[in-house]
Design an enzyme around this catalytic site. Sequence first.
Site, short mmCIF file in Angstrom:
data_model
loop_
_atom_site.label_atom_id
_atom_site.label_comp_id
_atom_site.label_asym_id
_atom_site.label_seq_id
_atom_site.Cartn_x
_atom_site.Cartn_y
_atom_site.Cartn_z
N ASP A 164 -11.34 -60.41 -10.21
CA ASP A 164 -11.26 -61.69 -10.45
C ASP A 164 -12.56 -62.64 -10.17
O ASP A 164 -12.87 -62.56 -9.10
CB ASP A 164 -9.95 -62.61 -10.03
N GLU A 197 -10.67 -48.74 -3.79
CA GLU A 197 -10.85 -49.83 -4.89
C GLU A 197 -9.98 -50.91 -4.43
O GLU A 197 -8.60 -50.81 -4.90
CB GLU A 197 -10.45 -49.00 -6.22
N ASP A 253 -4.10 -52.79 -4.11
CA ASP A 253 -3.60 -54.17 -4.86
C ASP A 253 -2.45 -54.99 -4.03
O ASP A 253 -1.71 -54.33 -3.57
CB ASP A 253 -3.34 -53.91 -6.27
N ASP A 304 -17.73 -57.66 -16.39
CA ASP A 304 -18.10 -58.34 -17.74
C ASP A 304 -18.44 -59.73 -17.62
O ASP A 304 -19.17 -60.20 -18.26
CB ASP A 304 -17.07 -58.18 -18.57
#
Length: 236
Positions: A116, A42, A67, A152
Site C-alpha cells: 500500500d 514477505e 499479512d 507500480d
Amino acid sequence: MGRVKAQRHDRFHSLPNCIADPAAFKDQWAMRLGKDTPIHIEPGCGKAELSLGLAQQHPDSHFFAIDLKSDRLCRGADLAILQGIHNISFLRMNAEILEAVFPLQSISSIWLTFPDPFPRDRDEKHRLTNPAFLSRFQKILKPGGVVQLKTDNDALMAYTLETLKNFEIIPQLYSQNLHQEHPTAEIAQFLTSFEKKFLQRNKNIHYLRFEIPSSISFSRYIAGNMNTPYLSQKES
C-alpha cells in the site's frame, strides 16, 4: 465480515502451515527449520503468489508469508497444501512486530510486493519503506541480506529512493520497467494478481534491491527529526 471470509478466517486456525501467534515461536525457528536454512519473508503478502512461486523454486529455503488478513493467507496456505509446497509458512501478524517474531540477523531477504503506497504525507509511518521499517529490517537481516521491492506506484518508488539517498544507501539494482529491462529475472517470473492487472493496463513495474549496512543509524528519524514526503506531492 462476510460468510466466505469468516469461513477462511476459521480455516486459517486449522491449517498446519498457518501460525496465528508467530511471536510464540521466535526461539523455535532455528530448531524447526535448521540453523543453516535461508529464511525469506514477505510482509503484506496478500495471497502470497510471489512467496509460493519462490518456495517452489528454492526447496532448500523457507519462506514466511505475512499479512494481517487471515482470509488472504488461508487462500495461499490451501494452495501450498494442494501443490505440496512444504517450505512455506503463513503468519498472521503486523509487520511492525517483526523484531518480536524473528531473531536478530536471521533473515536472508525481505520481499515487498506492491505494498500500500499510503499517499498522504501524514500516513508516511505506515509505508513499508519508511526509515522506521528500514530500521526494523536492518536488525533482522543477515549481513549481506537484501530488501527487494516491486511496485507500480511511481510516488512510492520516488519516496523510497529519496529515503535511501538520505541515509546514503546505494541501491544494488533499480529498474523503472522490470519486465522490459529484465524479463528473464526470477523476480519477473512470479506475478501477483495486482501485477497482472497493472501489466494489462501497460503500467511500468518498478523493481529495487538494496542492502541496509549495519553502520547506518536511523535514530534521527525515529526521534522525529526527519520526514521524507512524496516528491510528486511537493513538486505539484
